[in-house]
Structure formats: structure tokens, C-alpha cells
Write an enzyme that holds these catalytic residues in place. Structure first.
Site, PDB file in Angstrom:
ATOM      1  N   ASP A   1      -2.505   1.665  -4.421  1.00 26.91           N
ATOM      2  CA  ASP A   1      -3.760   1.915  -3.719  1.00 26.91           C
ATOM      3  C   ASP A   1      -4.777   0.827  -4.072  1.00 26.91           C
ATOM      4  OD1 ASP A   1      -2.893   4.198  -2.403  1.00 26.91           O
ATOM      5  OD2 ASP A   1      -3.421   5.487  -4.116  1.00 26.91           O
TER       6      ASP A   1
ATOM      7  N   HIS B   1       0.817  -1.214   0.000  1.00 26.08           N
ATOM      8  CA  HIS B   1       0.000   0.000   0.000  1.00 26.08           C
ATOM      9  C   HIS B   1       0.852   1.266   0.000  1.00 26.08           C
ATOM     10  CE1 HIS B   1      -3.671   2.063   0.047  1.00 26.08           C
ATOM     11  NE2 HIS B   1      -4.304   1.426   1.022  1.00 26.08           N
TER      12      HIS B   1
END
Length: 427
Positions: free
Chosen positions: A402, A398
Site C-alpha cells: 500500500d 499495489h
């Protein structure tokens, strides 16, 4: 005299661990016969002898970490050299260069006889160990190893009357004690539990997994694919495919093929992070996790997949799987992956959540193929049909990827899988 040096197995490899010596000092060895097994951060390797002769010195012992280029053994290259039984002066091993923890543990303890030492147990047994030292109970290494293996009670050990010199406990004394002592006295804390040392490869796997979890912000997305067409292709063409291309037709190459197409559309999934810099890789190097017979795991890499057709991917995947299980991988076979595919489904797993293989930012986890009723839409309305379905879980970092980007990538990958037809093998 022939010097055996720790080989350099790759540009990034500066040291290796000695896993096991296959020969002992004084033994004859032929050229190219396996002398020892070593392990690096990447792969285990068997090291052949550079010449024929008699092993006269072994300079490092099992589990020692040695720099590449270091001399680790000496072989007398005189092929006529023999070890005669009448010779009372056998070749002796040179003192080993190692940080022997057991030697340190007994460094300051007085010793009455050669090769004797006090019991050395864990810190939790410190009180008992001090009591033994006060009573000067000296034990040979083999007796000590039995005590450790059997988890013997210290108080009971002190009661043994040794038959050796000065009342020293011998192996036979200890074996007789174990034979005639109830288990609830001998095994005080662990009952019938046993302690096994982790292999070097297992230790490295553990280190890498913890390191990856500390480095990457792991996020997961799961979806499912209808792989009925792929199952039919494999079932209907396996024999012909193997005859034509000398390779087995399995499900994994289909997934790799679909993954490469998706990576081309979502290049960030094929990138890696170097500090605050995004390193975008020009080649698509797919790591394939392979389970080994000893319950360990290794990730060989299919390099430059964008240059390979389906048959090329299939052949390379099969080659790397065989080399993995035969322990013949080269360092280059396990380096430079840009994305990883792992398959717990082959063992029956419905889906899984893989740990990212550094420095990748993504890992695809494949579940097993299972038939179930599925609702399908058509121009005639909805209908319930039996289809072969598969769950896919994408793990991604992450820090760079995304949720929207990762989910779009997985959705495209599934579209690629579901659109596969017979044309893929019609070359």
C-alpha cells in the site's frame, strides 16, 4: 564425429534461440572456438566448439528455438580432413528443422526454375501479390530480399524486363532499375524509412515489460535525498579506495547499501507473490539494471547482500557490470532477484518510473545528482545553501504494497542515504 548439443544453462532453462552461427558448413574450427551465439529468456551466451575438426552439418538455422540437449551440429573430429578445391562435391548443409515462414508462403506457387519464388509481402500488399502471382513473375531469394528492403512498388516491378532465363529478373536487372528510377516511384509508402528486425533480447525485454504491466498494479512514490556527503566521500577517497580494495568507488553501492538496510525494516518490499501466497525471502538479492552497448538492458543480481559489507557490494557490482557489457554473464548471474535498482540518472535523467522486474514487488529508480539551492534549518534559523540533491522514485506492486508502506520504506531509505559518512569505507 562430434555432436554439438544445445547446452542446459540453468535449472529453469528448457530451450534457447539460435542468434547467430559464427561458422559455416565446411569450415574448420578449433576446440573452444566460438561456434554460435544463443539467447535464452535470461541471457545471451556464446557457445564454444567441443572439439577440433570440420563442420559437416548444421541442423538448425538462425532464430530457431531449440530444446536443451538437442543435437544442433555435427563436427568431423578428423583434424586432417581438408576441403580440397578440386573436389566438386562440397559438404552440404542438412535441411534445416525450422518453421520457415517464407517457404510456407510460396508452398503452393508453381516454380519454373530452381531457387525461385514469388514475391511475399505483408497482408496490406495482398492485392499486389496476387497480381504478381497471376503473371507468374518468379524471383530468386536475393532479388526478393532487395524488393523487400527497398519497398519497391509492385506495379513498377512488373515492368522490369528480366535478362535471365525465360525473362526472369536478375539481381543486376533490379539494381539497374533502382539506379535509374526516381525515389518517389520506388518508395511508395515509407519514403526513406527502413525496417529492422528486433533482436531476440529486445523481443524478450518487450515481452517481459508487457507481462509485468499485466501482472502488477504499478504505483509510484517520488522523494528527494541530499547526497552531498556521498559526493564528498567519493571525490575525496576514490584513488585511495581503488588502491586499497582494487575496486572503483561509485555512487551505486551507497544506494544498494541504504536499500538493504531499509529492506530489513520493511521486509514486504523484499517479498513476492505466488498466486494468493506471500513468499517472504530470507536473502536480499538486489538486481542492478545495466544498459548495454546495443541499447538493450539486462539485470544481473548481487546475491545475499545481507552477507556483504560495503566493499563486497562495490566489488560485486563492478564485476557484474563488466560481465554484462562483455556478454559473459552466466544464467545464475541474472536469476533470483528480490528487489531491483535502476539508474537512469547516469544518463542525465532527473527521475524515472521503472517497470517492476517480476517476480519482485518493488523497483527503485535513481535520478541524476544535481546541485541546487536548498533551504536548511539550523539553531540559527533558516538559510539557503548549495547542496547536491537526487530524486528517487519507488515503483511498487499495489497488490501487496500500500501507499503508506511504500512511502515509509522510501523515507527510511533516504534517511539511510543522508546519514552515510566516512565510516562506511574505513575498514
Amino acid at each position: 564425429m562430434i555432436e554439438v548439443v544445445m547446452p542446459k544453462l540453468g535449472e529453469s532453462i528448457t530451450e534457447a534461440t539460435i542468434v547467430d552461427w559464427k561458422k559455416k558448413v565446411g569450415e574448420l574450427i578449433d576446440k573452444d572456438e566460438v561456434l554460435l551465439e544463443i539467447s535464452t529468456d535470461k541471457v545471451d551466451s556464446e557457445i564454444p566448439s567441443p572439439g577440433k575438426g570440420t563442420i559437416t552439418e548444421i541442423l538448425y538455422k538462425k532464430n530457431d528455438i531449440v530444446d536443451v540437449g538437442t543435437v544442433i551440429a555435427i563436427i568431423n573430429g578428423d583434424n586432417d580432413l581438408k576441403i580440397k578445391e578440386s573436389n566438386n562435391k562440397p559438404i552440404k548443409e542438412k535441411p534445416l528443422n525450422s518453421n520457415d515462414s517464407e517457404s510456407k508462403a510460396v508452398k503452393d506457387v508453381p516454380q519454373k526454375t530452381e531457387n525461385s519464388e514469388t514475391v511475399n509481402q505483408s497482408d496490406s500488399d495482398l492485392k499486389d501479390k496476387k497480381e504478381l502471382n497471376k503473371k507468374k513473375i518468379f524471383l530468386s531469394p536475393i532479388v526478393k530480399s532487395i524488393i523487400k528492403k527497398e519497398n519497391l512498388n509492385f506495379e513498377e516491378v512488373q515492368k522490369i524486363k528480366g535478362s535471365g532465363a525465360n525473362g526472369r529478373i536478375r539481381k543486376s536487372d533490379l539494381e539497374e532499375f533502382i539506379k535509374n528510377t526516381p525515389n518517389n516511384v520506388v518508395h511508395t509508402d515509407h519514403n526513406n524509412d527502413s525496417n529492422d528486425e528486433m533482436s531476440h533480447l529486445r523481443i524478450k525485454i518487450a515481452e517481459r515489460m508487457l507481462e509485468s504491466q499485466k501482472i502488477s498494479a504499478h504505483v509510484y512514490t517520488t522523494s528527494e535525498a541530499d547526497v552531498t556527503n556521498i559526493v564528498n566521500i567519493v571525490n575525496n577517497n576514490s584513488k585511495d579506495f581503488e588502491r586499497r580494495f582494487n575496486a572503483k568507488l561509485t555512487y551505486t553501492p551507497f544506494v544498494v547499501h541504504a536499500t538493504i538496510k531499509a529492506l530489513k525494516e520493511f521486509p514486504l518490499m523484499n517479498a513476492s507473490l505466488n498466486g494468493k501466497q506471500i513468499l517472504k525471502h530470507n536473502n536480499f538479492n538486489i538486481g542492478l539494471a545495466v544498459a548495454l552497448k546495443d541499447n538493450n538492458l539486462i539485470v544481473p543480481v548481487i546475491k545475499k547482500c545481507e552477507e556483504r559489507n560495503f566493499v563486497g557490494i562495490t566489488r560485486k557490482a563492478e564485476e557484474l557490470a563488466k560481465k554484462s557489457r562483455n556478454n559473459t554473464l552466466d544464467i545464475s548471474d541474472v536469476q533470483d532477484s528480490t528487489f531491483t535498482v535502476t539508474n537512469p540518472g547516469v544518463f542525465g535523467g532527473l527521475f524515472g518510473f521503472g517497470i517492476i522486474n517480476q517476480p519482485n514487488v518493488g523497483i527503485l529508480c535513481i535520478g541524476n545528482f544535481h546541485k541546487r539551492p536548498v533551504v536548511k534549518e539550523s539553531i540559527h534559523g533558516d538559510s539557503i545553501v548549495i547542496r547536491t540533491m537526487m530524486y528517487l522514485t519507488l515503483g511498487y506492486d499495489h497488490r501487496l504494497i500500500d501507499g503508506a508502506y511504500g512511502t515509509k520504506f522510501l523515507t527510511q531509505l533516504i534517511k539511510n542515504l543522508e546519514s552515510i559518512n566516512n565510516e562506511i569505507i574505513e575498514l
